[in-house]
Scaffold this motif. Structure first.
Motif, short mmCIF file in Angstrom:
data_model
loop_
_atom_site.label_atom_id
_atom_site.label_comp_id
_atom_site.label_asym_id
_atom_site.label_seq_id
_atom_site.Cartn_x
_atom_site.Cartn_y
_atom_site.Cartn_z
N ALA A 1 0.76 -1.23 0.14
CA ALA A 1 -0.05 -0.04 -0.05
C ALA A 1 0.78 1.09 0.01
CB ALA A 1 -0.99 -0.10 1.34
N GLY A 2 2.10 1.02 -0.02
CA GLY A 2 2.99 2.23 0.03
C GLY A 2 2.92 2.97 1.33
N ASP A 3 2.41 2.35 2.70
CA ASP A 3 2.42 3.11 3.83
C ASP A 3 3.56 2.95 4.72
OD1 ASP A 3 1.47 4.10 6.23
OD2 ASP A 3 -0.36 3.29 6.27
N ARG A 4 4.74 3.59 4.58
CA ARG A 4 5.62 3.29 5.01
C ARG A 4 5.80 3.57 6.62
NH1 ARG A 4 11.82 5.64 3.76
NH2 ARG A 4 12.82 5.11 5.21
N ASP B 1 15.94 -1.58 8.20
CA ASP B 1 17.19 -0.94 7.74
C ASP B 1 17.31 -0.79 6.06
OD1 ASP B 1 18.37 -1.08 10.11
OD2 ASP B 1 19.45 -2.94 9.89
N SER B 2 16.38 -1.35 5.62
CA SER B 2 16.08 -1.56 4.08
C SER B 2 14.92 -0.39 3.62
CB SER B 2 15.75 -3.10 3.45
OG SER B 2 16.97 -3.82 3.86
N ALA B 3 14.39 0.19 4.42
CA ALA B 3 13.14 0.81 4.06
C ALA B 3 13.40 1.87 2.87
CB ALA B 3 12.56 1.63 5.47
N ASP B 4 14.49 2.58 3.14
CA ASP B 4 14.76 3.75 1.91
C ASP B 4 14.60 2.94 0.69
OD1 ASP B 4 14.93 5.70 3.91
OD2 ASP B 4 17.17 5.72 3.97
N ASP B 5 15.14 1.60 0.47
CA ASP B 5 15.03 0.92 -0.80
C ASP B 5 13.71 0.67 -1.23
OD1 ASP B 5 17.87 1.56 -1.09
OD2 ASP B 5 18.27 -0.49 0.09
N LEU B 6 12.76 0.25 -0.18
CA LEU B 6 11.62 -0.38 -0.37
C LEU B 6 10.45 0.66 -0.69
CD1 LEU B 6 11.69 -3.10 2.64
CD2 LEU B 6 12.21 -3.30 -0.01
#
Length: 291
Positions: A250-253, A285-290
């Motif tokens: 959903a793109g809900d970071r 840790d990978s959230a910026d890439d996701l």
């Protein structure tokens, strides 16, 4: 414990009479099934010992294929080993060595398929070879015989391993075509024991509902809510599952990171929670890439 098991296996190999030997094999199978339910708190030790335990258990299961507890232990063992130590390693390698990551994904798929075969073989033996055909026929689940409570865990691992194998075989339409059967098997187990595995079964259904074409996001949300309630804060996996199945697509970071932090806060050193906390931290840790 291990010395006792090895002693029993040695004794079993010296017996030639069919009936006493079978009784002894079943006794060892009981021991291995019980051992498989025990928690191992050290991830490194679990990885090092896992291959030996799985091979030993699998060899006994081939001689007692209808042993439900051992079949559940073997199917769960192969599924967890593949998820924690093979498929996850492939994900972490992807950005650095695509070829090595692909080889690991292929190995993970084979291990998942192995788990699924063991689980379905045992289930089919207890249903006269009719369960899979009934699930594939698309009859209403209410028309099928209820799954006995002692088979719910085995059905859970059958569905979980099958679904995981499909997720690594998206380039094979014949594999993806099995997804409705996987969901129906999980639904059948859920109808008997919806709270199974501290919410693991409801979480699996939520993941399957979110993944299937035309799936209902509202139903997936409801299933994850049930999974979290059943887990009572003890199951890190349900938070990770919801983060990856619903929040990330959903793109809900914000929701994604909040769920992963909840997973990290789950107490206890069970093997499953340790694996999921490691995954939760890696995803954070990978959230910026996701996103």
């Amino acid at each position: 414990m291990m010395a006792r098991l090895l002693g029993l296996l040695l004794l079993a190999s010296l017996l030639s009479a069919c009936s006493p030997r079978l009784l002894l094999v079943r006794g060892v199978a009981d021991e291995l099934a019980a051992q498989g339910q025990a928690e191992e708190e050290d991830l490194g030790l679990a990885r090092e010992a896992g291959a030996f335990y799985l091979k030993l258990s699998e060899s006994l299961l081939r001689q007692t294929p209808g042993h439900l507890a051992l079949a559940e232990s073997v199917a769960g063992g192969f599924t967890q080993y593949s998820y924690a130590f093979v498929a996850f390693e492939a994900e972490r390698l992807d950005g650095r060595d695509a070829r090595a990551a692909q080889l690991l994904r292929q190995r993970a798929a084979r291990l998942y398929q192995r788990a699924q075969r063991h689980a379905m073989t045992a289930l089919e033996l207890h249903h006269g070879g009719t369960l899979l055909k009934a699930l594939q026929a698309g009859q209403p689940l209410s028309a099928l015989p209820a799954l006995p409570p002692e088979q719910v865990g085995l059905a859970y691992w059958a569905a979980a391993s099958w679904g995981a194998a499909i997720s690594l075989s998206k380039d094979r339409p014949e594999a993806v075509a099995d997804l409705p059967t996987v969901q129906r098997l999980a639904e059948l187990a859920w109808m008997t024991r919806p709270e199974h595995g501290d919410g693991a079964l409801a979480g699996l259904l939520g993941t399957l509902e979110a993944a299937r074409p035309g799936g209902s996001s509202a139903r997936a949300e409801a299933l994850f809510a049930q999974a979290i309630a059943a887990g009572g804060g003890r199951n890190a996996g349900v938070y990770v599952g919801k983060a990856e199945s619903l929040a990330q697509p959903a793109g809900d970071r914000a929701a994604f990171e909040a769920l992963l932090r909840q997973a990290l806060a789950v107490p206890g050193n069970s093997l499953g929670n340790q694996v999921m906390r490691v995954r939760a931290q890696w995803l954070l840790d990978s959230a910026d890439d996701l996103f």
